[in-house]
Enzyme design. Structure first.
Site, PDB file in Angstrom:
ATOM      1  N   CYS A   1       1.402  -9.664   5.298  1.00 23.49           N
ATOM      2  CA  CYS A   1       2.102  -9.750   4.014  1.00 23.49           C
ATOM      3  C   CYS A   1       2.732  -8.435   3.552  1.00 23.49           C
ATOM      4  O   CYS A   1       3.940  -8.378   3.329  1.00 23.49           O
ATOM      5  CB  CYS A   1       1.137 -10.254   2.934  1.00 23.49           C
ATOM      6  SG  CYS A   1       0.557 -11.945   3.205  1.00 23.49           S
TER       7      CYS A   1
ATOM      8  N   HIS B   1       3.674  -7.137  -2.126  1.00 22.38           N
ATOM      9  CA  HIS B   1       2.237  -7.402  -2.017  1.00 22.38           C
ATOM     10  C   HIS B   1       1.532  -6.567  -3.077  1.00 22.38           C
ATOM     11  O   HIS B   1       1.793  -5.374  -3.210  1.00 22.38           O
ATOM     12  CB  HIS B   1       1.719  -7.045  -0.624  1.00 22.38           C
ATOM     13  CG  HIS B   1       0.344  -7.578  -0.368  1.00 22.38           C
ATOM     14  ND1 HIS B   1      -0.792  -6.959  -0.816  1.00 22.38           N
ATOM     15  CD2 HIS B   1      -0.077  -8.701   0.261  1.00 22.38           C
ATOM     16  CE1 HIS B   1      -1.847  -7.654  -0.462  1.00 22.38           C
ATOM     17  NE2 HIS B   1      -1.445  -8.727   0.191  1.00 22.38           N
TER      18      HIS B   1
END
Length: 551
Positions: free
Chosen positions: A42, A96
């Protein structure tokens, strides 16, 4: 941005999917059938997308550093638009969260307004999942739920939808253009979603991939042991021996079913978000781009999750809908229904023509009848594209194109007072125009991805799936050409973040003409020595050598 979404969409030819809203968006746009993430994790992927820089440039392979502090003052896509007259807003998971975005979603650089995160994020891993009616709630992987029993009687993605709709309502009449980045969290684990979406996904339609096994001619360094799944209570109850014992097929089918259910949940939400643009009368002014940060294995190679260089982990959906380019009229988006007389609207699902699914309108949302009829009338391109191409594409659409980074650009970026803007991708607009005019132009030879490992065998400590920078000893560099995927695993020194191309720890070569699932590693075959050498050279030379000559 849809978290952990692989190409399980009707418009990508997946007939097990139920994604009528995304499919209808695709009908009004262009589908990039060969789009690839730069790392199947991510934080590195999202920072790569938003800065249009590759992981080796950002030197961010984990969750634990912030590029502005450690590498250079790279300008982000929202920052660039903000500096050029846009109001920019982040709703949900775009960067993120945590150290990798300075615990602020890169504020105040990137966003005009305070980024929004849903209140119910705090219940992400709450023990609310029940396997049976009488079982105690637990922190499970498979987690279809009843909303009325959830904390605050809602879920994070529903909160994200409401905030995004309010933003559109507030800014629909502004003279200043907006850039709204909406990050939906599902189908990221836990697979927690309203259980009503299971009605589109009877368990009997799903099968575990064949062969359901790790390829015997592929080295262990390529394997991800799905450590994050092992932390879930329902997986722990299976008592699987680390790292090779497989999830039993019956439970594997439940995971696949819930992944598809979670995707249908997000599809419903996306339909409502697009409908808000429609009723706000700005759909015809709005470019819509839908993608994911990376893919997700659903039993292929007996693996689960991302954390690899296999195609199923780095291959992502990418759809772009551009007014007056890919579509002309907003009325093409939505069929109109009389909200006072229609209680149910029938949808005939392709592949299950003997079944009829009825969709009940949700209480308090009577106007949002957003499920639309499936169609195969899509505009697609098989040209190879990468997620680093999104930034320069949007920049060119906004009339503020950015140049391709030169080899000396990094030195310039380290000067915080005079941060430069450049891209390690290319604008997709020439490709889009050529597809719409049914012309062929030279394009990229390959897409580039990479994934780090702490060693040649899968381990819990250090974590093979999510190694910290200090633990990385091997980097897997991967290239996807039109016909092949080639991956080289080579020694990596974390102190100076360099790879040693003089040593090849392991190699993989897959011919996608015959083996798109990547089960037959041809790297040791003497028949493919020449092709392997050719692809290794291209991989080592890097992304610039893969660009068409005219760029």
């Amino acid at each position: 941005m849809i978290d952990d979404l692989r190409t399980t969409l009707g418009c990508y030819g997946d007939h097990d999917s139920y994604t009528p809203n995304i499919d209808h968006l695709a009908k009004q746009g262009i589908i990039f059938s060969q789009a690839y993430a730069q790392q199947a994790l991510c934080a590195p992927s999202r920072n790569s997308i938003l800065t249009s820089r590759r992981p080796d440039t950002l030197q961010l392979y984990d969750f634990y550093s912030y590029w502005r502090d450690t590498v250079g003052n790279f300008t982000t896509l929202p920052e660039y638009l903000k500096n050029n007259g846009y109001n920019t807003m982040s709703v949900g998971k775009i960067f993120h969260p945590g150290i990798s975005s300075n615990n602020s979603d890169d504020s105040p650089y990137s966003w005009s307004e305070k980024p929004f995160h849903p209140y119910t994020n705090r219940y992400k891993d709450a023990p609310v999942c029940q396997t049976t009616k009488n079982s105690l709630p637990a922190q499970n992987l498979v987690c279809p739920v009843d909303l009325k029993f959830m904390p605050n009687q809602t879920l994070p993605d529903i909160e994200i939808l409401k905030k995004a709709k309010r933003y559109i309502q507030t800014h629909k009449s502004d003279i200043k253009p907006f850039f709204l980045a909406v990050g939906f969290q599902k189908p990221h684990i836990p697979l927690k979603y309203p259980k009503k979406y299971l009605k589109y996904h009877p368990l009997e339609k799903f099968k575990v991939p064949k062969p359901y096994a790790w390829p015997n001619n592929t080295d262990s360094v390529a394997y991800n042991p799905w450590i994050d799944l092992r932390k879930r209570k329902d997986i722990q109850r299976l008592h699987l021996k680390f790292p090779w014992e497989k999830i039993p097929k019956n439970f594997a089918k439940l995971i696949i079913q819930s992944y598809y259910g979670a995707v249908s949940y997000i599809d419903d939400i996306i339909g409502k978000l697009i409908y808000q643009l429609h009723i706000s009368k700005i759909l015809q002014k709005t470019v819509i781009i839908l993608t994911s940060d990376h893919g997700w294995s659903l039993g292929e190679h007996a693996e689960w999750g991302k954390y690899s260089n296999f195609d199923v982990s780095v291959h992502v959906p990418l759809i772009m809908s551009i007014p007056f380019m890919t579509f002309n009229k907003t009325t093409e988006f939505f069929n109109k229904y009389n909200a006072n007389t229609i209680d149910k609207f029938k949808f005939e699902y392709k592949g299950y023509t003997n079944l009829r699914y009825s969709l009940s309108k949700e209480k308090g949302d009577k106007k949002n009848v957003t499920f639309l009829k499936h169609t195969d009338n899509f505009t697609k391109t098989d040209a190879i594209v990468e997620l680093v191409d999104i930034f320069p594409t949007i920049a060119e659409l906004a009339g503020i194109p950015v140049p391709i980074c030169s080899n000396i650009q990094k030195k310039r970026d380290n000067n915080y007072k005079h941060s430069s803007v450049c891209t390690e991708g290319i604008s997709l607009l020439p490709l889009i125009r050529s597809v719409l005019h049914k012309k062929v132009i030279p394009w990229k030879k390959a897409a580039f991805s990479q994934y780090p490992r702490p060693g040649i065998e899968p381990t819990l400590h250090p974590n093979s799936d999510e190694p910290h920078l200090k633990d990385i000893t091997i980097m897997g560099y991967s290239l996807k050409s039109h016909e092949y995927r080639y991956t080289a695993w080579i020694p990596f020194t974390s102190e100076n973040k360099t790879a040693n191309w003089k040593i090849i720890v392991s190699e993989e070569l897959y011919n996608h003409n015959y083996d798109s699932a990547e089960y037959f590693n041809l790297a040791r075959s003497p028949d493919f020595l020449k092709k392997k050498s050719e692809l290794r050279t291209l991989l080592r030379d890097g992304w610039r050598k893969a660009l068409p000559d005219y760029i």
